[in-house]
Design a protein around this motif. Sequence first.
Motif, mmCIF file in Angstrom:
data_model
loop_
_atom_site.group_PDB
_atom_site.id
_atom_site.type_symbol
_atom_site.label_atom_id
_atom_site.label_comp_id
_atom_site.label_asym_id
_atom_site.label_seq_id
_atom_site.Cartn_x
_atom_site.Cartn_y
_atom_site.Cartn_z
ATOM 1 N N ARG A 4 0.803 -1.251 -0.163
ATOM 2 C CA ARG A 4 -0.002 0.044 0.049
ATOM 3 C C ARG A 4 0.695 1.321 -0.048
ATOM 4 N NH1 ARG A 4 -5.816 1.309 0.141
ATOM 5 N NH2 ARG A 4 -5.667 3.703 0.386
ATOM 6 N N GLU A 8 0.640 4.244 -3.081
ATOM 7 C CA GLU A 8 0.295 5.468 -2.761
ATOM 8 C C GLU A 8 1.295 6.388 -3.161
ATOM 9 O OE1 GLU A 8 -0.854 6.280 1.366
ATOM 10 O OE2 GLU A 8 -2.604 4.741 1.064
ATOM 11 N N TYR A 50 -16.305 10.265 -5.196
ATOM 12 C CA TYR A 50 -16.727 10.518 -3.749
ATOM 13 C C TYR A 50 -18.092 9.541 -3.478
ATOM 14 C CZ TYR A 50 -18.863 14.362 -6.254
ATOM 15 O OH TYR A 50 -19.527 15.229 -7.224
ATOM 16 N N VAL A 53 -15.821 6.133 -2.495
ATOM 17 C CA VAL A 53 -14.801 6.282 -1.446
ATOM 18 C C VAL A 53 -15.315 7.295 -0.144
ATOM 19 C CG1 VAL A 53 -12.288 7.058 -0.995
ATOM 20 C CG2 VAL A 53 -12.853 6.028 -3.063
ATOM 21 N N ALA A 54 -15.418 6.716 0.968
ATOM 22 C CA ALA A 54 -15.545 7.424 2.080
ATOM 23 C C ALA A 54 -14.407 7.938 2.974
ATOM 24 C CB ALA A 54 -16.498 6.440 3.151
ATOM 25 N N GLY A 55 -14.298 9.171 2.628
ATOM 26 C CA GLY A 55 -13.154 9.979 3.189
ATOM 27 C C GLY A 55 -12.088 10.757 2.252
ATOM 28 N N ARG A 56 -11.607 11.430 2.817
ATOM 29 C CA ARG A 56 -10.545 12.218 2.087
ATOM 30 C C ARG A 56 -9.221 12.459 2.978
ATOM 31 N NH1 ARG A 56 -14.044 17.104 -0.885
ATOM 32 N NH2 ARG A 56 -15.662 15.603 -1.433
ATOM 33 N N ALA A 58 -8.917 11.065 -0.937
ATOM 34 C CA ALA A 58 -9.304 9.678 -1.414
ATOM 35 C C ALA A 58 -8.383 8.711 -1.572
ATOM 36 C CB ALA A 58 -9.989 10.158 -2.857
ATOM 37 N N TYR A 59 -7.204 9.019 -2.056
ATOM 38 C CA TYR A 59 -6.175 7.931 -2.067
ATOM 39 C C TYR A 59 -5.732 7.228 -0.876
ATOM 40 C CZ TYR A 59 -2.244 10.666 -0.294
ATOM 41 O OH TYR A 59 -1.358 11.351 0.591
ATOM 42 N N THR A 60 -5.846 7.774 0.330
ATOM 43 C CA THR A 60 -5.759 7.062 1.390
ATOM 44 C C THR A 60 -6.824 6.363 1.917
ATOM 45 O OG1 THR A 60 -6.151 8.883 3.167
ATOM 46 C CG2 THR A 60 -3.732 8.746 2.225
ATOM 47 N N HIS A 61 -8.171 6.560 1.423
ATOM 48 C CA HIS A 61 -9.216 5.946 1.796
ATOM 49 C C HIS A 61 -9.784 5.046 1.022
ATOM 50 C CE1 HIS A 61 -9.369 9.380 4.769
ATOM 51 N NE2 HIS A 61 -9.761 8.295 5.698
ATOM 52 N N ASP A 63 -10.233 1.813 -1.446
ATOM 53 C CA ASP A 63 -9.679 0.319 -1.342
ATOM 54 C C ASP A 63 -8.400 0.190 -2.444
ATOM 55 O OD1 ASP A 63 -10.708 -0.785 -3.817
ATOM 56 O OD2 ASP A 63 -12.749 -0.851 -2.868
#
Length: 124
Positions: A4, A8, A50, A53-56, A58-61, A63
């Motif tokens: 991961r 990233e 959005y 993806v639930a969170g900002r 986005a790339y860290t949240h 899957d």
Amino acid sequence: MNDRPALEARWMELTRRTLPALAGSRGWPVRADHCFQRILLDNACGGRWYDHVAGRPAYTHADVAILERAVALGETAIAGTRDMADLNRRSLDWRGKLAPSKPDGANPMSRSGQSTRTKIERTA
């Protein structure tokens, strides 16, 4: 890619450096890093990122599968096998941001700075 942090890091390299650096010479319609991120994530998700993806940020949240698809899309754009302008149009379409096409032969409206009438005549 199971790593991961490496995924990233590649995402950041692609969207913050590589793609923006190629934009001018490739004639792409976007130049800013956040635009490339929007385009790649939207296309990796098949719609507005959005909604998937639930969170900002986005790339860290996102899957791993979404992020892998987004990175792969960036790589194909670099290779010239995907059209960034087409990916952008798809993204804008999902977001309802595409302007309707003008009918053939339609005259564009003049901007006020192009008018031959004076300001007083335009407001009368």
